[in-house]
Design an enzyme around this catalytic site. Structure first.
Site, PDB file in Angstrom:
ATOM      1  N   LEU A 182      -9.479  -0.249  41.977  1.00 53.30           N
ATOM      2  CA  LEU A 182     -10.261  -1.277  42.173  1.00 53.30           C
ATOM      3  C   LEU A 182     -10.420  -1.977  41.038  1.00 53.30           C
ATOM      4  O   LEU A 182     -10.452  -1.486  39.893  1.00 53.30           O
ATOM      5  CB  LEU A 182     -11.662  -1.062  42.616  1.00 53.30           C
ATOM      6  CG  LEU A 182     -11.384  -0.437  44.221  1.00 53.30           C
ATOM      7  CD1 LEU A 182     -12.621   0.610  44.500  1.00 53.30           C
ATOM      8  CD2 LEU A 182     -11.163  -1.429  45.144  1.00 53.30           C
ATOM      9  N   HIS A 234     -14.020  12.419  45.844  1.00 56.01           N
ATOM     10  CA  HIS A 234     -12.604  12.967  44.895  1.00 56.01           C
ATOM     11  C   HIS A 234     -12.312  14.531  45.108  1.00 56.01           C
ATOM     12  O   HIS A 234     -13.549  15.293  44.960  1.00 56.01           O
ATOM     13  CB  HIS A 234     -12.885  12.576  43.457  1.00 56.01           C
ATOM     14  CG  HIS A 234     -11.518  12.871  42.662  1.00 56.01           C
ATOM     15  ND1 HIS A 234     -10.601  12.198  43.053  1.00 56.01           N
ATOM     16  CD2 HIS A 234     -11.201  14.054  41.979  1.00 56.01           C
ATOM     17  CE1 HIS A 234      -9.212  12.707  42.091  1.00 56.01           C
ATOM     18  NE2 HIS A 234      -9.966  13.519  41.355  1.00 56.01           N
TER      19      HIS A 234
HETATM   20  C1  GRF Z   1      -9.745  13.374  50.836  1.00 63.05           C
HETATM   21  O1  GRF Z   1      -9.328  14.513  50.138  1.00 63.05           O
HETATM   22  C2  GRF Z   1     -10.496  12.453  49.639  1.00 63.05           C
HETATM   23  O2  GRF Z   1     -11.166  13.391  48.926  1.00 63.05           O
HETATM   24  C3  GRF Z   1      -9.437  11.845  49.112  1.00 63.05           C
HETATM   25  O3  GRF Z   1      -8.302  11.407  49.957  1.00 63.05           O
HETATM   26  C4  GRF Z   1      -8.628  12.457  51.142  1.00 63.05           C
HETATM   27  C5  GRF Z   1      -8.945  11.512  52.255  1.00 63.05           C
HETATM   28  O4  GRF Z   1      -8.901  12.254  53.579  1.00 63.05           O
HETATM   29  N1  GRF Z   1      -9.932  10.685  48.344  1.00 63.05           N
HETATM   30  P1  GRF Z   1      -9.442  11.583  54.750  1.00 63.05           P
HETATM   31  O5  GRF Z   1      -8.682  10.090  55.010  1.00 63.05           O
HETATM   32  O6  GRF Z   1     -10.912  11.250  54.743  1.00 63.05           O
HETATM   33  O7  GRF Z   1      -8.904  12.346  55.805  1.00 63.05           O
END
Ligand code: GRF
Length: 196
Positions: A101, A117
């Protein structure tokens, strides 16, 4: 977070399992009655994001904004901000939103923008977190909910979960173990923000 009608807007790019966990928890815990809060919209930069279909089935407003249709990051972020601001959100929740972003976007939502994260920040900001944790010989991995600043994967930590790294783990096996925890800590962190 004071005031009524606290709209939550969730941004996704893929499967949206964290988004679904937040929606389900918001209903189970009656966030609407308790905090005047609801997930008002789910927006994706990918029209094919699986999570959009799920959200639509739940009766939530969804839309897609294709970043490849814009000439610059700034132009895309401006369009995205306009779309998000229709909902006058109290919180903008990044849930697997795979876009860097612009500082303008981050500033616009300062204090209202959170992310999850899949690592124990400040370790392993960026991509391939699970592979890097395994390669480094980490005994523990996890996930972090944090406020978003213009520096990638930085910002105040709001919640974390720890899981063991087991011998024989592949990045996929570890990712699944971490993801199960993400589904617990992301709704929990948001609920805490709504309740103050
Ligand atoms: C998750 O592991 C999140 O931590 C990361 O991307 C993944 C997204 O998974 N930023 P979802 O789309 O919520 O299933």
């Amino acid at each position: 977070m004071s005031g009524v009608n606290k709209n939550i807007v969730i941004l996704i790019s893929g499967s949206g399992s964290n988004m679904a966990a937040i929606v389900e928890t918001s209903r189970k815990q009656r966030w609407q009655d308790r905090y005047g809060a609801r997930v008002a919209a789910v927006i994706s930069n990918k029209a094919a994001a699986k999570g959009l279909v799920w959200a639509q089935d739940q009766g939530i407003e969804t839309s897609a904004l294709d970043h490849t249709a814009y000439d610059s990051r700034e132009a895309f972020d401006a369009a995205l901000m306009a779309r998000i601001d229709r909902y006058n959100p109290a919180l903008v929740v990044l849930a697997g939103f795979m876009r860097i972003l612009t500082p303008g976007f981050v500033q616009h939502y300062e204090g209202r923008l959170v992310n999850i994260h899949p690592s124990l920040l400040p370790a392993f900001a960026g991509l391939k977190t699970h592979q890097r944790a395994i390669e480094m010989g980490c005994r523990f991995a996890g996930a972090t909910v944090h406020r978003v600043t213009s520096e990638l994967d930085h910002g105040e930590i709001l919640d974390q979960a720890v899981v063991p790294v087991l011998s024989g783990d592949t990045p996929e096996i570890l990712a699944a173990r971490v993801l199960a925890q993400e589904h617990l800590i992301y709704p929990r962190a948001i609920e805490r923000l709504l309740s103050v």
